[in-house]
Design a protein around this motif. Structure first.
Motif, PDB file in Angstrom:
ATOM      1  N   ALA A  68     -10.002 -17.749  -2.480  1.00 43.50           N
ATOM      2  CA  ALA A  68     -11.126 -17.293  -1.661  1.00 43.50           C
ATOM      3  C   ALA A  68     -10.956 -15.843  -1.238  1.00 43.50           C
ATOM      4  O   ALA A  68     -11.895 -15.047  -1.282  1.00 43.50           O
ATOM      5  N   LYS A  69      -9.749 -15.481  -0.827  1.00 43.26           N
ATOM      6  CA  LYS A  69      -9.492 -14.142  -0.294  1.00 43.26           C
ATOM      7  C   LYS A  69      -9.329 -13.100  -1.385  1.00 43.26           C
ATOM      8  O   LYS A  69      -9.797 -11.966  -1.245  1.00 43.26           O
ATOM      9  N   SER A  75     -16.530 -14.289   0.453  1.00 46.61           N
ATOM     10  CA  SER A  75     -15.833 -15.546   0.717  1.00 46.61           C
ATOM     11  C   SER A  75     -16.791 -16.690   1.043  1.00 46.61           C
ATOM     12  O   SER A  75     -16.435 -17.862   0.923  1.00 46.61           O
TER      13      SER A  75
END
Length: 346
Positions: A68-69, A75
């Motif tokens: 996600a990051k 995000s």
């Protein structure tokens, strides 16, 4: 001499080992991955690493700490995918932006499903990912082009080599009274009463040769109203298809204005001819363009006999002084009128 592998009978299926399946996945032409809900990779293949700009799956596995990051440009897209997976257990052809190793962004489409490990029951995700940046950019370019065409004030039609209408903008639909679907089911001959189908091939050949054509015709609306149009047709080819891009403008008001002007000119000419005062229409160089009946009665000669004012004065006045006075007076009036009107004739 090496021993040849045993021949397979036509009905016999070859047996694939787990290594064979792993090799196919590792070298598949699309990105293949498995990851945890927390955002850690469990597996990824060569294609996925290359899409994200890494030299190998091993480098990408070691570099990406959290999907996600580190990989999503936004995000919130990751959160949306997790929500869909929780509701439906699978997501197909989801499109969003990702970030490469060099921090550039790209568009990708991916499908993912939620599965559980048979041994410990733990949840993880399996998915496939493809880079669709080129397709998205082409679509955005098309949309940027199509939007102004859809909203253009002129009628815009795309016509294929068979005369079929394959695109019609909003103005075309409004002016002709058809819906877009109705127009796309029609041919150009259905809306142009002056364009019979047997002239289509000849028209296409001329358009190919000239590239661009401008002409006037008429269109007929759904309710039968016929109106004049000015057409500009452009020939082009795309992916082997021959198309005509036409811009059609309703010239009803222009035709009315032209007709009114012709009628006005006719009335003016009648008044000019019948006026009791001698009148002449003269160019800046002194050539008589037209004279009325009273002028002819005054000088006694037609424009064929005396095509210029100078000749008219020579023929009309025997007295040289009177001739000079009239010639000078007319010349002064002519110069004054030209100075005021800045025209070629008065």
């Amino acid at each position: 001499m090496p021993e040849e592998p045993p021949m397979q009978s036509p009905g016999q299926t070859a047996s694939l080992t787990p290594h064979d399946y792993q090799d196919m996945l590792m070298n598949a032409p699309v990105g293949v991955f498995s990851s945890t809900p927390e955002g850690y990779f469990l597996y990824l293949n060569v294609a996925l690493a290359e899409i994200f700009g890494y030299a190998s799956p091993q480098e990408m596995m070691a570099s990406v700490e959290n999907v996600a990051k580190d990989l999503y440009a936004d995000s919130r897209d990751r959160k949306e995918v997790l929500r869909l997976l929780e509701e439906n257990k699978a997501v197909r052809n989801h499109e969003c932006r990702f970030v490469r190793k060099n921090n550039t962004t790209f568009w990708a489409s991916y499908s993912v499903r939620a599965v559980r490990n048979e041994k410990d029951g733990r949840l993880y995700y399996q998915g496939f990912l493809s880079d669709i940046t080129e397709r998205v950019l082409e679509k955005e370019t098309l949309l940027r082009t199509q939007f102004p065409m859809d909203r253009a004030p002129d009628n815009i039609l795309w016509i294929n080599s068979e005369g079929q209408i394959v695109y019609a903008n909003d103005s075309s639909c409004n002016s002709l009274g058809y819906s877009c679907d109705e127009l796309l089911a029609m041919k150009i001959f259905d809306i142009d009463p002056d364009f019979p189908p047997n002239q289509w091939e000849q028209h296409k050949e001329k358009r190919r040769r000239m590239g661009t054509m401008a002409f006037e015709s008429r269109h007929i609306t759904k309710d039968g109203r016929i109106f004049p149009v000015e057409i500009r047709s452009n020939h082009f080819e795309y992916n082997g298809y021959e198309l005509s891009l036409t811009f059609d403008r309703d010239i009803t008001e222009r035709k009315r204005t032209e007709q009114a002007l012709r009628e006005s000119e006719t009335r003016f000419r009648q008044l000019f001819k019948m006026a009791p005062t001698p009148m002449a229409h003269v160019s800046k160089h002194g050539r008589m363009l037209d004279v009325n009946d009273a002028f002819l009665d005054m000088i006694g000669y037609s424009t064929d006999d005396a095509p210029t004012l100078e000749q008219a004065w020579q023929l009309s006045f025997e007295d040289s002084d009177q001739k000079e006075i009239m010639s000078t007076k007319w010349q002064n009036e002519l110069e004054r009128a030209l100075a005021e009107n800045d025209d070629q004739h008065v």
